[in-house]
Design a protein around this motif. Structure first.
Motif, short mmCIF file in Angstrom:
data_model
loop_
_atom_site.label_atom_id
_atom_site.label_comp_id
_atom_site.label_asym_id
_atom_site.label_seq_id
_atom_site.Cartn_x
_atom_site.Cartn_y
_atom_site.Cartn_z
N ILE A 96 0.81 -1.22 0.00
CA ILE A 96 0.00 0.00 0.00
C ILE A 96 0.85 1.28 0.00
N PHE A 164 -3.10 3.45 5.49
CA PHE A 164 -3.68 2.16 5.90
C PHE A 164 -5.06 2.39 6.53
N HIS A 165 -5.13 3.35 7.43
CA HIS A 165 -6.40 3.64 8.10
C HIS A 165 -7.47 4.06 7.10
N LEU A 167 -7.54 3.38 3.80
CA LEU A 167 -7.90 2.28 2.90
C LEU A 167 -8.79 1.23 3.55
N PHE A 168 -8.50 0.92 4.81
CA PHE A 168 -9.21 -0.18 5.45
C PHE A 168 -10.26 0.29 6.45
N THR A 170 -10.18 1.65 9.36
CA THR A 170 -10.01 1.30 10.78
C THR A 170 -8.77 2.00 11.35
N VAL A 320 -8.10 -7.65 9.27
CA VAL A 320 -8.59 -6.50 8.53
C VAL A 320 -8.39 -6.64 7.03
N ILE A 321 -7.21 -7.15 6.64
CA ILE A 321 -6.89 -7.09 5.21
C ILE A 321 -7.19 -8.37 4.44
#
Ligand code: TRP
Ligand code: SF4
Length: 322
Positions: A96, A164-165, A167-168, A170, A320-321
């Protein structure tokens, strides 16, 4: 606070490391939950062809920390490659992280202009800060003590966390803050920054004789020819050392005697070397006592503790991923 920091195991530590990094760690470990590790994979990113024995170098590094007073009852110490979760999270973060973020990293661009690095532009060199990000966020570090040159890496770490936060959807990670280690004012014996590559360093395991030979050759006030010439301590490296290693009283005596021309540089240097030795001797002796097998054993429970934290975090990440 949770604190994470690492050093690459690339060789012996010198006084510059002590006053630049270790002293800071010693203070932090008293009031924080610290994780300190030997970043052997990071060392590999530029030294892969040097055939360094990274295992031995990592043990030696950790031994030196302990000899300096880093306490395994207070701090968690380990070797990066012993905890495979660093590699797993690194892999995930690489998926990412835009390549152009890495290419425009000032530390990276800067290193590429140096001869030592320009032929070593491997994929792992470009993604060095991604591994560093993994090191940090794997343990939810709030604070990362680093040198000035590492600032862009921390900025990147925060950007990767935010991405990351986003995209996902969270807030799984902690955005780490850097605290800058005040740059060590301690010069090498030639007056330049203390650095292995300048061959001007006093090492934390130097013998009394090593120390004396180095101080004997240290740069003094070059205008001083005869013992009776008044000297200027402000342009003398030996004086810089006296300011750190000698008592207030000795400092006053030296300063006066130098400026009045009543002490010779050799006598002044003898005293300086002795006081440096008084500082280094306990570190050198403690290090001598610590055998490799003992360190390996001591690392065991510390590594397990880090492992547990890392495993738990990775489980959440994968939830999560995947
Ligand atoms: N890149 C750091 C250095 O060269 C070493 C390092 C690796 C590090 N991982 C880290 C420092 C994580 C702080 C946090 O000095
Ligand atoms: Fe430096 Fe000491 Fe000589 Fe003065 S007397 S120039 S402080 S070495």
């Amino acid at each position: 606070m949770r604190v994470v920091s690492g050093m690459r195991p690339t060789g012996r530590l010198h006084l510059g490391h002590y006053f630049g990094v270790i002293k800071n760690w010693l203070e932090l470990q008293n009031n924080n939950e610290c994780f300190f590790f030997a970043a052997d994979w990071h060392a590999l990113s530029t030294k892969y062809e040097d055939k360094l024995s990274l295992k031995a170098l990592s043990l030696d590094l950790i031994k030196t920390w302990i000899a300096c007073g880093i306490d395994m009852n207070q701090s968690t110490l380990f070797i990066q490659s012993h905890i495979k979760e660093h590699a797993e999270l690194y892999l995930i973060l690489n998926m990412i992280t835009p390549v152009n973020w890495l290419e425009r990293n000032p530390s990276y661009k800067d290193l590429l202009t140096q001869n030592e690095y320009k032929d070593k532009n491997m994929a792992g060199f470009l993604t060095y800060p991604v591994l560093q990000t993994a090191d940090i966020i794997l343990y939810d570090a709030q604070i990362v003590p680093i040198g000035e040159d590492q600032k862009p890496h921390l900025e990147l770490a925060r950007e990767i966390v935010r991405r990351f936060h986003h995209l996902f959807g969270t807030e799984l990670f902690v955005e780490p803050k850097d605290i800058l280690t005040p740059t060590s004012k301690l010069p090498g014996i030639d007056g330049r920054k203390m650095s292995k590559s300048y061959n001007n360093s006093i090492y934390l395991d130097d013998t009394s004789e090593d120390i004396w030979q180095k101080i004997r050759n240290a740069k003094t006030d070059t205008n001083r020819i005869k013992k009776t010439d008044p000297g200027n301590p402000e342009v003398c490296v030996v004086w810089e050392y006296h300011k750190i290693f000698s008592s207030q009283q000795t400092q006053e005596e030296i300063y006066n005697a130098c400026t009045k021309g009543t002490i010779g540089c050799v006598a002044c240097k003898k005293q300086c070397a002795q006081n440096i030795d008084t500082f280094i001797a306990p570190i050198r002796e403690k290090k001598e006592e610590l055998k490799d097998e003992l360190i390996v054993e001591m690392l065991h429970s510390s590594t397990q503790k880090a492992q547990q934290v890392a495993k738990a975090k990775l489980a959440k990440v994968n939830e999560v991923i995947l």
